[in-house]
Design a protein around this motif. Sequence first.
Motif, short mmCIF file in Angstrom:
data_model
loop_
_atom_site.label_atom_id
_atom_site.label_comp_id
_atom_site.label_asym_id
_atom_site.label_seq_id
_atom_site.Cartn_x
_atom_site.Cartn_y
_atom_site.Cartn_z
N SER A 62 37.14 50.10 42.58
CA SER A 62 36.43 49.40 43.66
C SER A 62 36.23 47.93 43.31
O SER A 62 36.44 47.03 44.15
CB SER A 62 35.08 50.07 43.90
OG SER A 62 35.23 51.40 44.28
N SER A 63 35.85 47.65 42.07
CA SER A 63 35.64 46.27 41.66
C SER A 63 36.93 45.46 41.73
O SER A 63 36.96 44.32 42.22
CB SER A 63 35.06 46.24 40.24
OG SER A 63 34.88 44.90 39.80
N ALA A 64 38.01 46.06 41.24
CA ALA A 64 39.30 45.35 41.26
C ALA A 64 39.77 45.08 42.68
O ALA A 64 40.27 43.98 43.00
CB ALA A 64 40.35 46.16 40.49
N LEU A 65 39.60 46.07 43.57
CA LEU A 65 40.01 45.88 44.96
C LEU A 65 39.16 44.79 45.66
O LEU A 65 39.69 43.98 46.42
CB LEU A 65 39.91 47.20 45.72
CG LEU A 65 40.95 48.26 45.38
CD1 LEU A 65 40.65 49.55 46.13
CD2 LEU A 65 42.35 47.76 45.69
N LEU A 66 37.87 44.80 45.40
CA LEU A 66 37.01 43.79 46.01
C LEU A 66 37.35 42.38 45.51
O LEU A 66 37.39 41.42 46.29
CB LEU A 66 35.55 44.12 45.74
CG LEU A 66 34.97 45.31 46.50
CD1 LEU A 66 33.55 45.61 46.05
CD2 LEU A 66 35.00 45.05 48.01
N PHE A 67 37.60 42.25 44.22
CA PHE A 67 37.98 40.94 43.69
C PHE A 67 39.33 40.48 44.26
O PHE A 67 39.52 39.30 44.56
CB PHE A 67 38.06 40.99 42.16
CG PHE A 67 36.74 40.78 41.47
CD1 PHE A 67 35.96 39.66 41.75
CD2 PHE A 67 36.28 41.70 40.53
CE1 PHE A 67 34.74 39.47 41.11
CE2 PHE A 67 35.07 41.51 39.88
CZ PHE A 67 34.29 40.39 40.19
N SER A 68 40.24 41.44 44.42
CA SER A 68 41.55 41.09 45.01
C SER A 68 41.40 40.65 46.46
O SER A 68 42.04 39.69 46.91
CB SER A 68 42.49 42.30 44.92
OG SER A 68 42.69 42.68 43.57
N ALA A 69 40.53 41.35 47.21
CA ALA A 69 40.28 40.96 48.60
C ALA A 69 39.64 39.58 48.68
O ALA A 69 39.99 38.75 49.53
CB ALA A 69 39.40 42.01 49.27
N ALA A 70 38.71 39.32 47.78
CA ALA A 70 38.07 38.01 47.74
C ALA A 70 39.08 36.91 47.42
O ALA A 70 39.03 35.81 47.98
CB ALA A 70 36.94 38.00 46.73
N THR A 71 40.04 37.22 46.53
CA THR A 71 41.07 36.24 46.19
C THR A 71 41.94 35.90 47.40
O THR A 71 42.21 34.73 47.69
CB THR A 71 41.95 36.78 45.05
OG1 THR A 71 41.14 37.09 43.92
CG2 THR A 71 43.01 35.76 44.65
N GLY A 72 42.37 36.93 48.13
CA GLY A 72 43.19 36.69 49.32
C GLY A 72 42.45 35.92 50.39
O GLY A 72 42.99 35.00 51.03
N MET A 73 41.20 36.28 50.63
CA MET A 73 40.40 35.58 51.65
C MET A 73 40.14 34.12 51.24
O MET A 73 40.15 33.22 52.08
CB MET A 73 39.09 36.32 51.87
CG MET A 73 39.25 37.69 52.51
SD MET A 73 37.69 38.61 52.63
CE MET A 73 36.81 37.61 53.84
N LEU A 125 39.53 32.09 39.66
CA LEU A 125 38.43 32.83 39.02
C LEU A 125 38.34 34.26 39.55
O LEU A 125 38.13 35.21 38.78
CB LEU A 125 37.11 32.09 39.24
CG LEU A 125 36.93 30.80 38.43
CD1 LEU A 125 35.69 30.03 38.89
CD2 LEU A 125 36.83 31.11 36.94
N THR A 126 38.49 34.44 40.85
CA THR A 126 38.43 35.81 41.39
C THR A 126 39.63 36.64 40.93
O THR A 126 39.52 37.86 40.70
CB THR A 126 38.39 35.77 42.93
OG1 THR A 126 39.49 34.98 43.42
CG2 THR A 126 37.08 35.20 43.42
N GLY A 127 40.79 35.98 40.74
CA GLY A 127 41.94 36.70 40.22
C GLY A 127 41.72 37.15 38.78
O GLY A 127 42.08 38.28 38.41
N ILE A 128 41.13 36.27 37.96
CA ILE A 128 40.81 36.64 36.58
C ILE A 128 39.79 37.79 36.55
O ILE A 128 39.89 38.73 35.74
CB ILE A 128 40.28 35.41 35.82
CG1 ILE A 128 41.39 34.38 35.64
CG2 ILE A 128 39.71 35.82 34.46
CD1 ILE A 128 40.91 33.07 35.05
N ALA A 129 38.81 37.70 37.46
CA ALA A 129 37.81 38.77 37.53
C ALA A 129 38.44 40.09 37.93
O ALA A 129 38.05 41.17 37.43
CB ALA A 129 36.71 38.38 38.52
#
Length: 428
Positions: free
Chosen positions: A148-159, A309-313
């Motif tokens: 869940s954390s990885a998916l949310l960070f990935s979504a934040a990166t795309g947005m 930063l969101t990608g690293i996270a």
Amino acid sequence: MASLQTSPLLCPSSSSSKKIHAAIHVPKLPRFQPNFSVPKIPTRDLVEDMNIRDAFPNTVSIEKSITTRPIDVKSCNSSANVVNSQLYAILEAVSDRVEMHANIGEQRDNWNTLLLNSINMITLTASTLAGVAAIGGAGVPLLALKLSSALLFSAATGMLLFMNKIQPSQLAEEQRNAARLFRQLQSQIQTIIALRTPTQEDVKKVMASVLALDKAYPLPLLGAMLDKFPATFEPAVWWPENLFRETNKSNVGKQQYMKMEKNGWSEELEVEMRDVIQVVKRKDIEDYVRLGNLALKINKTLAISGPLLTGIAAIGSAFVGNGSWAAVVAVTAGALASTVTAFEHGGQVGMVFEMYRNCAGFFRGLEESIEGTLEEKDLQKRENGKLFEMKVALQLGRSLSQLRELARKSASSHTDGIEVDEFASKLF
């Protein structure tokens, strides 16, 4: 004269009855007979009239010359009506553009708010899930939290990539500026119609101004959106090319002034305008170009840092549970990403950049307006000098006396070598 005959009046008690006879004789007036007679209007049909005119082909008909005048007036009125109709059609289109840019500007400002809140909530939620997964004991669904954390960070990166690409705060500022400039053009068209008879040249200039504004502030995003991260800072240009430089090059030369002013212009006023524009170049334009380049660099740095930063996270959250460093990287990068995003889009750095670009464009337009006016050597073709001076003073937020004082300081700086210690504009 009238004659009156009466008999003695007899009282009613008299036994003998007598009658009263009275007669008034009015002489007859002589009947008025005028000594002149009203001529009869000759009547002839259309065929007879044409036959008579054909019999005298060399005679000049006064009636014909009189009847041709209304046709010329009608054609002139028709031409003026066409020009007025064209200006009113452009005015309707400009009014529609004002409404369109205002509505879209409000919509894009909402984009900035909604996307910023959504991305920050997603980033903070993902950071929380990564922290919980790191400190969770037995029985904690580690895989679900990590995923869940990885998916949310990935979504934040795309947005964030999308948001940083379009820069909603900058888009909203573009539409606000476009709506203001279209309102200004709308007022100019109404002034032309109210003060004088429009010409076809007015229609061409107004049409060119509308198209230049459409090009400077496009509405669509795909294919026509302005580059939000140009290589160098350039002032905005929303006026047609050579709008202020429609001069006859054969007339280039020093204008000879008489002692009396001509069309409000004098040699002193020309010198004053040149001194003012020197201050605008050295102070106002240079300062806004410097600030614009600074805002551009900051915006580029923040636009790259947020998604990085969101990608690293996202990568760090995928390795949570395999070591303490992964959780630290994920949580720390997520917190920094939220901070960067809040500063970039909450502080509307893109809007600040667009504001500097628009301000620099305003001074560039003022510079071209003054220089183009002074290049016109026929004083009668220029705008009235007193009116032009007043417009320049109002655009700079100064009174006429303050504008002349600024010109005096600029002239003194050339001789004494002392830099002018103030900006030309007092508005911004």
